[in-house]
Design a protein around this motif. Sequence first.
Motif, PDB file in Angstrom:
ATOM      1  N   LEU A 364      46.371 -11.605  38.279  1.00  0.00           N
ATOM      2  CA  LEU A 364      47.254 -10.468  38.051  1.00  0.00           C
ATOM      3  C   LEU A 364      46.459  -9.252  37.594  1.00  0.00           C
ATOM      4  CD1 LEU A 364      50.257  -9.818  38.248  1.00  0.00           C
ATOM      5  CD2 LEU A 364      50.470 -10.360  35.815  1.00  0.00           C
ATOM      6  N   SER A 365      45.519  -9.463  36.675  1.00  0.00           N
ATOM      7  CA  SER A 365      44.698  -8.346  36.196  1.00  0.00           C
ATOM      8  C   SER A 365      43.775  -7.843  37.299  1.00  0.00           C
ATOM      9  CB  SER A 365      43.883  -8.771  34.976  1.00  0.00           C
ATOM     10  OG  SER A 365      42.981  -9.824  35.312  1.00  0.00           O
ATOM     11  N   SER A 366      43.303  -8.754  38.172  1.00  0.00           N
ATOM     12  CA  SER A 366      42.437  -8.335  39.277  1.00  0.00           C
ATOM     13  C   SER A 366      43.188  -7.433  40.248  1.00  0.00           C
ATOM     14  CB  SER A 366      41.897  -9.562  40.017  1.00  0.00           C
ATOM     15  OG  SER A 366      41.119 -10.380  39.163  1.00  0.00           O
ATOM     16  N   ILE A 367      44.422  -7.828  40.592  1.00  0.00           N
ATOM     17  CA  ILE A 367      45.242  -7.000  41.493  1.00  0.00           C
ATOM     18  C   ILE A 367      45.523  -5.647  40.853  1.00  0.00           C
ATOM     19  CG2 ILE A 367      47.491  -6.794  42.607  1.00  0.00           C
ATOM     20  CD1 ILE A 367      47.486  -9.845  42.873  1.00  0.00           C
ATOM     21  N   ARG A 368      45.881  -5.684  39.579  1.00  0.00           N
ATOM     22  CA  ARG A 368      46.202  -4.439  38.882  1.00  0.00           C
ATOM     23  C   ARG A 368      44.977  -3.520  38.823  1.00  0.00           C
ATOM     24  NH1 ARG A 368      48.472  -6.582  34.819  1.00  0.00           N
ATOM     25  NH2 ARG A 368      46.608  -6.767  33.521  1.00  0.00           N
ATOM     26  N   ASN A 369      43.807  -4.083  38.510  1.00  0.00           N
ATOM     27  CA  ASN A 369      42.589  -3.278  38.433  1.00  0.00           C
ATOM     28  C   ASN A 369      42.217  -2.691  39.789  1.00  0.00           C
ATOM     29  OD1 ASN A 369      42.324  -3.810  35.707  1.00  0.00           O
ATOM     30  ND2 ASN A 369      40.878  -5.498  36.000  1.00  0.00           N
ATOM     31  N   SER A 370      42.333  -3.501  40.842  1.00  0.00           N
ATOM     32  CA  SER A 370      41.986  -3.009  42.183  1.00  0.00           C
ATOM     33  C   SER A 370      42.888  -1.859  42.604  1.00  0.00           C
ATOM     34  CB  SER A 370      42.079  -4.151  43.202  1.00  0.00           C
ATOM     35  OG  SER A 370      41.101  -5.142  42.946  1.00  0.00           O
ATOM     36  N   LEU A 371      44.196  -2.033  42.368  1.00  0.00           N
ATOM     37  CA  LEU A 371      45.137  -0.962  42.721  1.00  0.00           C
ATOM     38  C   LEU A 371      44.880   0.292  41.890  1.00  0.00           C
ATOM     39  CD1 LEU A 371      48.450  -3.024  43.052  1.00  0.00           C
ATOM     40  CD2 LEU A 371      47.159  -1.950  44.910  1.00  0.00           C
ATOM     41  N   PHE A 372      44.612   0.102  40.616  1.00  0.00           N
ATOM     42  CA  PHE A 372      44.367   1.228  39.719  1.00  0.00           C
ATOM     43  C   PHE A 372      43.109   1.997  40.131  1.00  0.00           C
ATOM     44  CE2 PHE A 372      42.202   2.771  35.830  1.00  0.00           C
ATOM     45  CZ  PHE A 372      43.137   3.705  35.407  1.00  0.00           C
ATOM     46  N   LEU A 373      42.009   1.279  40.367  1.00  0.00           N
ATOM     47  CA  LEU A 373      40.755   1.930  40.748  1.00  0.00           C
ATOM     48  C   LEU A 373      40.867   2.608  42.108  1.00  0.00           C
ATOM     49  CD1 LEU A 373      38.275  -0.887  39.613  1.00  0.00           C
ATOM     50  CD2 LEU A 373      38.580   1.344  38.527  1.00  0.00           C
TER      51      LEU A 373
END
Length: 511
Positions: A364-373
């Motif tokens: 979940l954090s990986s998806i969120r970080n990728s979308l954010f970056l």
Amino acid sequence: MGRTSAFCPLDIIDKGKMRRYDIGSGTAVFLVVLLAFFGAFLVYPLGYVFSNAFFPGGRFSLAFFRLIAGQAEVLFNSLRLGLVTTAATTLLGLPLAFLMARYRFPGKGPLGGLLLVPMVLPPFVGAIGMRQMFARFGAVNLALLKLGVVSEPVDWFGEGGLLGVVILEVLHLYPIMYLNIAAALANVDPSLEEAGRNLGAGPFRLFWTVTFPLMAPGYFAGAIIVFLWAFTDLGTPLVFHYYPVVPVQIFQMVSEVHENPMGYAWVVVVLTVTVVAFYLSKRILGRGEYGMMGRGHTGQVERPLGGWKLWLAYIGVLAVVGLALLPHISVVLTSVAERWFFTVLPEEVSLKYYGKVFSHQLTLSSIRNSLFLSFLSAFMDLALGVAIAYILVRRHFPGKEILDVLAMLPLALPGIVLAFGYVAGFSGTCLDPRGNPFPLLIISYAVRRLPYMVRSAYAGFQQVDVALEEASWNLGAGPLRTLRRITLPLVTANLLAGGVLCFAFAMLEVS
């Protein structure tokens, strides 16, 4: 009643009497900020790499390049990977481009779209699926064993995994070659080919003496992109555990960037290969003339395709697309496999793993970080790209060509080169990625993909008649209001295209 007009900076260039350049104080300040940005995040990292490669410890030395000479096999493997991939994509892309550019048949449009699908799929994900599908006891070998085609499992990739890397690079990169060749064929004057046929040239002689020389610029443009992409790709060799290539060597040296300067030397080698590739392409193309009086009339030379040739074309295109999508289909099957052991297809399927993707903290954090970056880097590209493109098209100022080159330079720089320069150059600063990687990741993503937005916006501004902006100024609207209400709405499609590319490639970035 006489026509009145408001002052327009562009009039200065048109009249050429008041002054040579048309830059106001705001534009001048923005240019200074841009130069500082490119200096800090493009020129400085490259300069830092070169200084440490040639002046380790403050003294000029070629010692690390001599050590690289002793590891010539690594460089040879990368060059071989790039050359073989380029040759294979040529053999695959050339007939496909000829089929789509020279023949007319039902379903041509959808098939052309299918051919481009592999280009937007991440190759390292396909590598995972290919390893699963073509493993010693993977689905393909088990199917062949059951059918009695083979008596023992086939080692598809051989020792070391080079073949697997080449196959996946070809299946991922052939759309680039196909697009460039198809575009080049569309610009070949049909009358020149017709003249060759009238003089008795057969199909193969006509191709080598007329068609290929005229389409050479487009072909070499695609070949350079494919070669450098395969030469500098990091993700695919890592997945196949094929380590003796230059990008993997640089990646492994990032952690010891201050203890072992070999990484700097390898980065210089990659840059040298990149420059040499562009130089050779320019020299080869510089020997001939490629201008034609008539072009773009491919509809007149398209021949109908029917009978067994039509079915052969369908089978060939669908086979290529199927092979390119097969590794990704394997990933999809693996994602829903509850039980898949020594069978061709999963014995049990389940969607529970998709539920875990959105509930597990790491994913979940990986998806969120990728979308954010990716979102922030795309937004940064949008702001910078629109501003750069606008002043390049609408303003005249000293150093205009330099700004254009700086904006496009990241397109010619391998990602692994920029990444190494950032890690080494900003180590120990507030942007040190080992402390907080987010700021430098956003900047690096933005710099890497900025050329896509600049070129998209540049093309859009070129297609907007400046008379529309002049009319807005004459009615009393200021420059910013004109840009917001007139210019930007007219280039929305260009900005969306550039933004989608920036966002998508940031999401798929590995190097």
